[in-house]
Structures are given as C-alpha cells and as structure tokens.
Design a protein around this motif. Structure first.
Motif, PDB file in Angstrom:
ATOM      1  N   LEU A 145      -5.881  -5.596  43.396  1.00 41.42           N
ATOM      2  CA  LEU A 145      -6.829  -5.715  42.098  1.00 41.42           C
ATOM      3  C   LEU A 145      -7.872  -4.701  42.053  1.00 41.42           C
ATOM      4  O   LEU A 145      -7.774  -4.074  40.723  1.00 41.42           O
ATOM      5  CB  LEU A 145      -7.100  -6.984  41.976  1.00 41.42           C
ATOM      6  N   GLU A 146      -8.578  -4.524  43.064  1.00 43.89           N
ATOM      7  CA  GLU A 146      -9.559  -3.399  42.788  1.00 43.89           C
ATOM      8  C   GLU A 146      -8.773  -1.882  42.856  1.00 43.89           C
ATOM      9  O   GLU A 146      -9.314  -1.226  41.943  1.00 43.89           O
ATOM     10  CB  GLU A 146     -10.325  -3.037  44.176  1.00 43.89           C
ATOM     11  N   ARG A 147      -7.721  -1.562  43.630  1.00 43.83           N
ATOM     12  CA  ARG A 147      -6.902  -0.392  43.316  1.00 43.83           C
ATOM     13  C   ARG A 147      -6.588  -0.133  41.938  1.00 43.83           C
ATOM     14  O   ARG A 147      -6.796   0.984  41.141  1.00 43.83           O
ATOM     15  CB  ARG A 147      -5.783  -0.239  44.440  1.00 43.83           C
ATOM     16  N   ALA A 148      -6.011  -1.368  41.293  1.00 45.83           N
ATOM     17  CA  ALA A 148      -5.598  -1.123  40.093  1.00 45.83           C
ATOM     18  C   ALA A 148      -6.635  -0.936  38.844  1.00 45.83           C
ATOM     19  O   ALA A 148      -6.665  -0.217  37.940  1.00 45.83           O
ATOM     20  CB  ALA A 148      -4.670  -2.299  39.348  1.00 45.83           C
ATOM     21  N   ALA A 149      -7.855  -1.508  38.953  1.00 48.01           N
ATOM     22  CA  ALA A 149      -8.743  -1.418  38.326  1.00 48.01           C
ATOM     23  C   ALA A 149      -9.674  -0.119  38.299  1.00 48.01           C
ATOM     24  O   ALA A 149      -9.928   0.417  37.409  1.00 48.01           O
ATOM     25  CB  ALA A 149      -9.888  -2.534  38.627  1.00 48.01           C
ATOM     26  N   ARG A 150      -9.404   0.386  39.629  1.00 49.62           N
ATOM     27  CA  ARG A 150     -10.214   1.820  39.976  1.00 49.62           C
ATOM     28  C   ARG A 150      -9.180   3.173  39.215  1.00 49.62           C
ATOM     29  O   ARG A 150      -9.718   3.845  38.511  1.00 49.62           O
ATOM     30  CB  ARG A 150     -10.240   1.978  41.241  1.00 49.62           C
ATOM     31  N   ILE A 151      -7.929   2.701  39.091  1.00 51.06           N
ATOM     32  CA  ILE A 151      -7.007   3.497  38.664  1.00 51.06           C
ATOM     33  C   ILE A 151      -7.099   3.525  37.086  1.00 51.06           C
ATOM     34  O   ILE A 151      -7.228   4.663  36.538  1.00 51.06           O
ATOM     35  CB  ILE A 151      -5.465   3.379  39.218  1.00 51.06           C
ATOM     36  N   ALA A 152      -7.188   2.357  36.350  1.00 49.66           N
ATOM     37  CA  ALA A 152      -7.435   2.154  35.103  1.00 49.66           C
ATOM     38  C   ALA A 152      -8.709   2.917  34.443  1.00 49.66           C
ATOM     39  O   ALA A 152      -8.559   3.551  33.451  1.00 49.66           O
ATOM     40  CB  ALA A 152      -7.355   0.799  34.794  1.00 49.66           C
ATOM     41  N   VAL A 153      -9.648   2.593  35.116  1.00 48.44           N
ATOM     42  CA  VAL A 153     -10.930   3.221  34.732  1.00 48.44           C
ATOM     43  C   VAL A 153     -10.980   4.665  35.098  1.00 48.44           C
ATOM     44  O   VAL A 153     -11.642   5.348  34.210  1.00 48.44           O
ATOM     45  CB  VAL A 153     -12.263   2.465  35.305  1.00 48.44           C
ATOM     46  N   ARG A 154     -10.519   5.297  35.964  1.00 51.06           N
ATOM     47  CA  ARG A 154     -10.609   6.526  36.061  1.00 51.06           C
ATOM     48  C   ARG A 154      -9.566   7.445  34.918  1.00 51.06           C
ATOM     49  O   ARG A 154      -9.992   8.554  34.409  1.00 51.06           O
ATOM     50  CB  ARG A 154     -10.080   6.911  37.427  1.00 51.06           C
ATOM     51  N   GLU A 155      -8.460   6.671  34.684  1.00 50.00           N
ATOM     52  CA  GLU A 155      -7.344   7.285  33.794  1.00 50.00           C
ATOM     53  C   GLU A 155      -8.395   7.099  32.376  1.00 50.00           C
ATOM     54  O   GLU A 155      -8.244   8.132  31.438  1.00 50.00           O
ATOM     55  CB  GLU A 155      -6.257   6.401  33.577  1.00 50.00           C
TER      56      GLU A 155
END
Length: 170
Positions: free
Chosen positions: A130-140
């Motif tokens: 979940l952390e990885r997915a949230a980080r990818i989304a916010v960076r995008e």
C-alpha cells in the motif's frame, strides 16, 4: 437442510498507477538539497545535476488508516466465511516539491494520494504494498503538475541562464 445465502463483493485493489505519459526531464535542471534521490518523482530525478544554482527540495509523508467491522458482527455473518471484506487498510501520501533559484521560488507543488484495499479472513494486503502504491501515485501527480507547468519553468530556466552568463560591457 440449511441454506447459506451470500453476496458477491468487489475488492478494491491497490494496483500501482501507470504513468500517463513517458517520463522526460524538466526544462530546468537543478541539484537536490532536501530529499532522497532514490525517492523522487521521475521527472525530477531525470533533471538532477550537480552544479546548478537551482535547487530541488522534496518531501513525502505517509499516514496509515484502518477500518474494521466489529468482530461480533463478522463472526455471526455467514458471508464472512465466503470472503466478504472485514475492513480495509489505507495509506495516504502527501508530497511537496519546491524549486528555488537563490532567493526566488520558481515553483512550489503539493500532491496527495490515498490508496486502500479491503481484507478478508483469507487475504490481507501488506502495508509495504500500500505504501509503494501511494508513493507511486503521489509522485505521478507531482510529475503531472510539473509537466503542466513546463512552459513557465522553461521561461524561468532561460531567465536563470541569462542572469548566470556574463554580460558584455557597453
């Protein structure tokens, strides 16, 4: 004879978002003064140099949340045993990026992304996924804001380069 009735439940997935456009460097180059170079939005990572008056400052914060259906309800509900969600886990990522040239702020960007996934008695998401997915989304999201602002950043880069080059005497 006993009959068990159940319902079908769609599980929300925490799949990583796919980039909307290919990653390319920003029209302005800078050096990182705050943040981890391994944890930057891709456009910023592509725009790093070591000898620039322009600086990047990047920060991410994560918060976790959980929701659980009370145990007394789930223990007595037959759909629990066929895989109905018992609750969900979520991660919210907040990111901020500042682009600074000396005492002039060239850009200040913020983004927020939330990712959640339900869990059952048979499967649970990991906090790491979940952390990885949230980080990818916010960076995008930060990248998309930068790309939308690229014309203004290109002008700021031109102004910075003009100010840095020596002027011939009149």
């Amino acid at each position: 004879m006993m009959t068990i009735a159940g319902c079908s439940v769609q599980e929300q997935t925490a799949a990583a978002p796919t980039p909307a456009a290919p990653v390319h460097p920003l029209p302005i180059k800078g050096r990182l003064v705050d943040g981890d170079p391994q944890e930057l939005p891709p456009a910023v990572a592509e725009s790093l140099v070591t000898n620039s008056p322009v600086t990047f400052s990047y920060r991410e914060e994560l918060t976790h949340d959980e929701y659980h259906i009370p145990l007394i309800v789930t223990a007595l509900d037959p759909v629990t045993y066929v895989g109905a969600p018992l609750g969900d886990y979520g991660v919210t990522a907040f990111a901020s990026l500042s682009i600074i040239d000396g005492d002039r702020i060239l850009g200040d960007y913020t983004a927020k992304a939330h990712v959640s996934k339900s869990y059952t008695i048979y499967s649970q998401p990991t906090h790491q996924e979940l952390e990885r997915a949230a980080r990818i989304a916010v960076r995008e999201e930060i990248d998309q804001k930068l790309y939308a602002d690229s014309a203004r950043l290109a002008q700021a880069a031109a102004d910075t380069n003009r100010a840095a080059s020596p002027q011939p005497p009149p």
